[in-house]
Design an enzyme around this catalytic site. Structure first.
Site, PDB file in Angstrom:
ATOM      1  N   GLY A 171       7.695  67.194  16.104  1.00 14.50           N
ATOM      2  CA  GLY A 171       7.873  68.427  15.347  1.00 14.50           C
ATOM      3  C   GLY A 171       6.574  69.206  15.342  1.00 14.50           C
ATOM      4  O   GLY A 171       5.490  68.616  15.377  1.00 14.50           O
TER       5      GLY A 171
ATOM      6  N   GLN B 227       0.446  75.440  12.739  1.00 14.22           N
ATOM      7  CA  GLN B 227      -0.375  74.420  13.401  1.00 14.22           C
ATOM      8  C   GLN B 227      -0.997  74.920  14.696  1.00 14.22           C
ATOM      9  O   GLN B 227      -1.922  74.311  15.221  1.00 14.22           O
ATOM     10  CB  GLN B 227       0.467  73.170  13.711  1.00 14.22           C
ATOM     11  CG  GLN B 227       0.882  72.390  12.483  1.00 14.22           C
ATOM     12  CD  GLN B 227       1.666  71.161  12.873  1.00 14.22           C
ATOM     13  OE1 GLN B 227       2.877  71.228  13.063  1.00 14.22           O
ATOM     14  NE2 GLN B 227       0.979  70.031  13.032  1.00 14.22           N
TER      15      GLN B 227
ATOM     16  N   CYS C 231       0.881  63.309  11.944  1.00 16.48           N
ATOM     17  CA  CYS C 231       0.896  64.755  12.168  1.00 16.48           C
ATOM     18  C   CYS C 231      -0.094  65.095  13.282  1.00 16.48           C
ATOM     19  O   CYS C 231      -1.197  64.555  13.310  1.00 16.48           O
ATOM     20  CB  CYS C 231       0.493  65.456  10.868  1.00 16.48           C
ATOM     21  SG  CYS C 231       0.459  67.247  10.982  1.00 16.48           S
ATOM     22  N   LEU C 232       0.322  65.977  14.175  1.00 12.49           N
ATOM     23  CA  LEU C 232      -0.564  66.370  15.272  1.00 12.49           C
ATOM     24  C   LEU C 232      -1.834  67.049  14.759  1.00 12.49           C
ATOM     25  O   LEU C 232      -2.843  67.076  15.450  1.00 12.49           O
ATOM     26  CB  LEU C 232       0.168  67.301  16.248  1.00 12.49           C
ATOM     27  CG  LEU C 232       1.295  66.658  17.075  1.00 12.49           C
ATOM     28  CD1 LEU C 232       1.992  67.716  17.928  1.00 12.49           C
ATOM     29  CD2 LEU C 232       0.775  65.529  17.944  1.00 12.49           C
TER      30      LEU C 232
ATOM     31  N   HIS D 192       8.725  67.643   6.382  1.00  9.88           N
ATOM     32  CA  HIS D 192       7.317  67.652   6.797  1.00  9.88           C
ATOM     33  C   HIS D 192       6.938  69.010   7.402  1.00  9.88           C
ATOM     34  O   HIS D 192       5.906  69.587   7.055  1.00  9.88           O
ATOM     35  CB  HIS D 192       7.095  66.519   7.816  1.00  9.88           C
ATOM     36  CG  HIS D 192       5.728  66.459   8.421  1.00  9.88           C
ATOM     37  ND1 HIS D 192       4.870  65.388   8.263  1.00  9.88           N
ATOM     38  CD2 HIS D 192       5.062  67.345   9.213  1.00  9.88           C
ATOM     39  CE1 HIS D 192       3.738  65.635   8.910  1.00  9.88           C
ATOM     40  NE2 HIS D 192       3.825  66.809   9.512  1.00  9.88           N
ATOM     41  N   GLU D 193       7.811  69.510   8.276  1.00  5.84           N
ATOM     42  CA  GLU D 193       7.505  70.776   8.972  1.00  5.84           C
ATOM     43  C   GLU D 193       7.592  71.977   8.031  1.00  5.84           C
ATOM     44  O   GLU D 193       6.780  72.896   8.119  1.00  5.84           O
ATOM     45  CB  GLU D 193       8.426  70.963  10.178  1.00  5.84           C
ATOM     46  CG  GLU D 193       8.323  69.877  11.261  1.00  5.84           C
ATOM     47  CD  GLU D 193       6.910  69.622  11.737  1.00  5.84           C
ATOM     48  OE1 GLU D 193       6.076  70.546  11.710  1.00  5.84           O
ATOM     49  OE2 GLU D 193       6.611  68.478  12.122  1.00  5.84           O
TER      50      GLU D 193
ATOM     51  N   HIS E 233       4.494  72.503   6.217  1.00  3.33           N
ATOM     52  CA  HIS E 233       3.466  73.235   6.981  1.00  3.33           C
ATOM     53  C   HIS E 233       3.577  74.746   6.742  1.00  3.33           C
ATOM     54  O   HIS E 233       2.571  75.445   6.710  1.00  3.33           O
ATOM     55  CB  HIS E 233       3.608  72.976   8.477  1.00  3.33           C
ATOM     56  CG  HIS E 233       2.950  71.706   8.942  1.00  3.33           C
ATOM     57  ND1 HIS E 233       1.600  71.471   8.815  1.00  3.33           N
ATOM     58  CD2 HIS E 233       3.457  70.606   9.559  1.00  3.33           C
ATOM     59  CE1 HIS E 233       1.313  70.274   9.322  1.00  3.33           C
ATOM     60  NE2 HIS E 233       2.416  69.729   9.785  1.00  3.33           N
TER      61      HIS E 233
HETATM   62 CO    CO Z   1       2.564  67.921  10.746  1.00  5.45          CO
END
Ligand code: CO
Length: 168
Positions: free
Chosen positions: A43, A48, A88-89, A130-131, A134
Site C-alpha cells: 500500500g 508518502q 511502512c515504506l 493504515h493508508e 497517511h
Molecule cells: Co505506511
C-alpha cells in the site's frame, strides 16, 4: 518519485480532496503503483511521495489485483478491533503491532471519479486503515503504546538522521 521517510514533515500533513480526475491523476497513480511494487510494498499513499492529495494505491497480492482509492472515507466500523503487525515504506525496518477495526465500510472514488462502496475485513481492512491514516498525517508508529514507542526510539532517530539531513 521518492518515498519520504519518517522525520519528513510532509508525512504529518493533511491531504486535500481530489476534485480533478484527469490523465495526470491516472499517470500519477500508475507511477505510485510502480514505486510501491518495486519497493515490495502492499500500500502507498500520495503524501508518502510528497503529494498532499487523497489518493491511495493498494495491492495486497490476494489475487484481487490493484485497488485505487480516491478520497476514501470509512463510513462504518465493526465494534471488534484486532491487533496485527504493520510496517511502512516510510518507516523502513520497523514493525509493530497496531490495533485496527476488524471490519470497515469504505466509500471512495476511482481514478475517473466514480463513487463506489465496499466492505473490507482482515488484512485488507488493516491496510486501508493504515493508508487512510497517511492522508491524515498519522503513521502507524503514532498508534503504538508508549512502551513500544520507547523500544523503537533510537531506531526512529536513526531513520530521521539518515533520510532527513537538514533536520538532523
Ligand atoms: Co505506511
Amino acid at each position: 518519485m521518492e518515498i519520504l521517510k519518517y522525520g519528513n514533515l510532509t508525512l504529518k500533513e493533511n491531504s486535500k480532496e481530489i476534485e480533478i480526475f484527469d490523465d495526470q491523476l491516472i499517470s500519477f497513480a500508475n507511477e505510485m503503483y510502480e514505486k510501491m511494487v518495486t519497493n515490495n510494498g502492499i500500500g502507498l499513499a500520495a503524501p508518502q511521495v510528497g503529494s498532499l492529495i487523497q489518493l491511495i494505491v493498494i495491492d495486497i497480492e490476494d489475487g484481487n489485483g490493484r485497488l485505487d482509492l480516491v478520497n476514501p472515507r470509512i463510513t462504518d466500523t465493526s465494534d471488534e478491533v484486532v491487533e496485527g503487525e504493520e510496517g511502512c515504506l516510510s518507516v523502513p525496518g520497523i514493525y509493530a503491532k497496531v490495533m485496527r477495526f476488524a471490519k470497515i465500510n469504505v466509500e471512495a472514488q476511482n481514478l475517473v471519479g466514480e463513487t463506489f462502496n465496499f466492505q473490507a475485513d482482515e488484512f485488507l481492512a488493516r491496510v486501508i486503515q493504515h493508508e487512510i491514516d497517511h492522508l491524515n498525517g498519522i503513521l502507524f508508529i503514532d498508534r503504538v503504546d508508549e512502551m513500544t514507542k520507547k523500544k523503537f526510539r533510537s531506531d526512529l532517530k536513526k531513520i530521521k538522521k539518515k533520510y532527513n539531513k537538514i533536520l538532523a
